[in-house]
Design an enzyme around this catalytic site. Structure first.
Site, PDB file in Angstrom:
ATOM      1  N   TYR A  33     -17.135 -10.055  35.056  1.00  0.00           N
ATOM      2  CA  TYR A  33     -16.686  -9.852  33.540  1.00  0.00           C
ATOM      3  C   TYR A  33     -15.309  -9.032  33.607  1.00  0.00           C
ATOM      4  O   TYR A  33     -15.137  -8.350  34.631  1.00  0.00           O
ATOM      5  CB  TYR A  33     -17.794  -9.205  32.801  1.00  0.00           C
ATOM      6  N   ARG A  52      -7.661  -9.699  38.216  1.00  0.00           N
ATOM      7  CA  ARG A  52      -8.775  -9.042  38.726  1.00  0.00           C
ATOM      8  C   ARG A  52      -9.999  -9.747  38.742  1.00  0.00           C
ATOM      9  O   ARG A  52     -11.004  -9.960  39.503  1.00  0.00           O
ATOM     10  CB  ARG A  52      -8.874  -7.510  38.128  1.00  0.00           C
ATOM     11  N   ARG A 100     -34.313 -21.536  39.004  1.00  0.00           N
ATOM     12  CA  ARG A 100     -34.152 -20.142  39.702  1.00  0.00           C
ATOM     13  C   ARG A 100     -34.427 -20.259  41.291  1.00  0.00           C
ATOM     14  O   ARG A 100     -35.482 -20.737  41.627  1.00  0.00           O
ATOM     15  CB  ARG A 100     -35.221 -19.277  39.078  1.00  0.00           C
ATOM     16  N   HIS A 102     -32.606 -18.097  44.948  1.00  0.00           N
ATOM     17  CA  HIS A 102     -31.737 -17.144  45.414  1.00  0.00           C
ATOM     18  C   HIS A 102     -30.463 -17.880  45.899  1.00  0.00           C
ATOM     19  O   HIS A 102     -29.193 -17.430  45.723  1.00  0.00           O
ATOM     20  CB  HIS A 102     -32.223 -16.378  46.377  1.00  0.00           C
ATOM     21  N   LYS A 149     -15.938  -6.484  39.812  1.00  0.00           N
ATOM     22  CA  LYS A 149     -16.648  -6.097  38.636  1.00  0.00           C
ATOM     23  C   LYS A 149     -17.611  -7.072  38.229  1.00  0.00           C
ATOM     24  O   LYS A 149     -17.522  -8.077  37.241  1.00  0.00           O
ATOM     25  CB  LYS A 149     -15.250  -6.390  37.630  1.00  0.00           C
ATOM     26  N   GLU A 182     -16.163   7.959  40.704  1.00  0.00           N
ATOM     27  CA  GLU A 182     -15.571   7.300  39.314  1.00  0.00           C
ATOM     28  C   GLU A 182     -16.864   7.630  38.255  1.00  0.00           C
ATOM     29  O   GLU A 182     -17.835   8.052  38.627  1.00  0.00           O
ATOM     30  CB  GLU A 182     -15.322   6.079  39.270  1.00  0.00           C
ATOM     31  N   LEU A 207     -13.937   1.064  41.328  1.00  0.00           N
ATOM     32  CA  LEU A 207     -13.330  -0.421  40.724  1.00  0.00           C
ATOM     33  C   LEU A 207     -11.819   0.127  40.482  1.00  0.00           C
ATOM     34  O   LEU A 207     -11.502   1.286  39.930  1.00  0.00           O
ATOM     35  CB  LEU A 207     -13.848  -0.700  39.417  1.00  0.00           C
TER      36      LEU A 207
HETATM   37  N1  PLP Z   1     -14.833   1.863  36.701  1.00  0.00           N
HETATM   38  C1  PLP Z   1     -15.916   1.154  36.213  1.00  0.00           C
HETATM   39  C2  PLP Z   1     -17.330   1.522  37.103  1.00  0.00           C
HETATM   40  C3  PLP Z   1     -15.810   0.476  35.007  1.00  0.00           C
HETATM   41  O1  PLP Z   1     -16.898  -0.280  34.583  1.00  0.00           O
HETATM   42  C4  PLP Z   1     -14.463   0.611  34.568  1.00  0.00           C
HETATM   43  C5  PLP Z   1     -14.554  -0.105  33.324  1.00  0.00           C
HETATM   44  O2  PLP Z   1     -15.340  -1.014  32.901  1.00  0.00           O
HETATM   45  C6  PLP Z   1     -13.230   1.256  35.039  1.00  0.00           C
HETATM   46  C7  PLP Z   1     -13.854   2.030  36.096  1.00  0.00           C
HETATM   47  C8  PLP Z   1     -12.090   1.057  34.283  1.00  0.00           C
HETATM   48  O3  PLP Z   1     -11.502   0.107  34.517  1.00  0.00           O
HETATM   49  P1  PLP Z   1     -10.538  -0.796  33.327  1.00  0.00           P
HETATM   50  O4  PLP Z   1      -9.502   0.417  33.363  1.00  0.00           O
HETATM   51  O5  PLP Z   1      -9.893  -1.871  33.966  1.00  0.00           O
HETATM   52  O6  PLP Z   1     -11.254  -0.888  32.161  1.00  0.00           O
END
Ligand code: PLP
Length: 287
Positions: A33, A52, A100, A102, A149, A182, A207
């Site tokens: 997403y 991304r 369903r 895997h 993501k 993070e 991320l």
């Molecule tokens: N880290 C994580 C785990 C996230 O879920 C997000 C955003 O959803 C971010 C960092 C920040 O990313 P962005 O600046 O692209 O929103």
């Protein structure tokens, strides 16, 4: 006004929007997403978000659900049809609907795509930024591919809920070395007592936030003192400032981590300035 969502080729009432029970996003969290900020009728940094998205899809061998220009068109349409001036647009792509199993589905199974948009209340977010937020540390317990993501956000849900139950707005993951990786849905930053901005490199453990990248451009443009390196929870406790970044909140000052007050307990000047200047360092696409 009724909300509109885009689901697999159709614009439908949000209240009736649905995917099949055998969608692999639902059964396996087999999907990715993006969330883009909508600011003043513009989608912020859409090219970077779609870059991304393409990377996340490719890392998981999921095809684009349609051409990239078509995805851009739908994002704009959903924002426009929902009359979102300030808010968010969300896109989710999964490996599609199949019995369903895997193993990946047969090649003729098309990826699913859902796009939604909603308005936010900029005044409420700004009020929060003026007060600053509290964060709580949480042991890093996610898989190593947090650079993708994916919609598999259960660890993030649990970490953030735990922070919320202690009166916080965000959780900061701390790895086995004692370093902050993070936030549950944000990137983490500190400003040291000698005024240097620090954030962890995005090569592993986090991320690569699009907001993080835009802030790094801003930091360079403004000539701020900066270092990309891991920082520990102890160093964060002792920092002059701390803040988090994400498309949902730009740069949000952190005034408390666990039971420690950060700096003077008020939003720091660096975070506040970066927040003010943020949209001067982003790509803005009118919807
Ligand atoms: N880290 C994580 C785990 C996230 O879920 C997000 C955003 O959803 C971010 C960092 C920040 O990313 P962005 O600046 O692209 O929103």
């Amino acid at each position: 006004m009724s909300r509109i969502a885009y689901v697999n080729g159709q614009y439908v009432q949000h209240s009736e929007a649905a995917v099949h029970i055998e969608d692999r996003g639902y059964q396996f969290a087999d999907g990715v997403y993006e969330v883009c900020e909508v600011w003043n009728n513009q989608i912020v940094d859409m090219p970077r978000h779609l870059d991304r998205l393409g990377r996340s899809l490719s890392e998981l061998s999921i095809d684009w659900p349609m051409s990239r220009p078509a995805v851009e068109f739908v994002l704009r349409q959903v924002v426009r049809r929902n009359k979102v001036r300030n808010g968010l647009v969300y896109i989710q792509v999964t490996r599609g609907v199949s019995k369903r199993d895997h193993f990946f589905p047969p090649a003729n199974v098309a990826p699913s795509i859902v796009v939604t948009a909603r308005s936010s209340n900029p005044a409420a977010v700004n009020a929060q930024a003026e007060a600053g937020i509290s964060v709580f540390s949480y042991p890093e317990n996610r898989w190593p591919r947090v650079d993708i993501k994916t919609v598999a956000l259960l660890p993030n849900v649990l970490a953030k809920q735990s922070a919320k139950e202690r009166g916080g707005k965000e959780a900061w993951y701390v790895d086995a070395d004692g370093n902050v990786t993070e936030g549950g849905s944000t990137n983490a930053w500190i400003v040291t007592k000698d005024g240097k901005l620090i954030t962890r490199p995005a090569e592993s453990g986090i991320l690569r936030g699009i907001t993080r990248t835009a802030i790094l451009d801003l930091v360079e443009r403004e000539g701020l003192s900066f270092e990309e390196r891991p920082f520990s929870l102890e160093e964060a406790y002792d920092a002059k400032e701390a803040f988090v970044t994400a498309a949902t909140n730009i740069a949000m000052p952190v005034v408390r981590i666990d039971d420690k007050v950060i700096g003077n307990g008020h939003p720091g000047s660096v975070a506040t300035r970066l927040r003010e200047l943020f949209h001067t360092a982003t790509d803005l696409k009118v919807v």
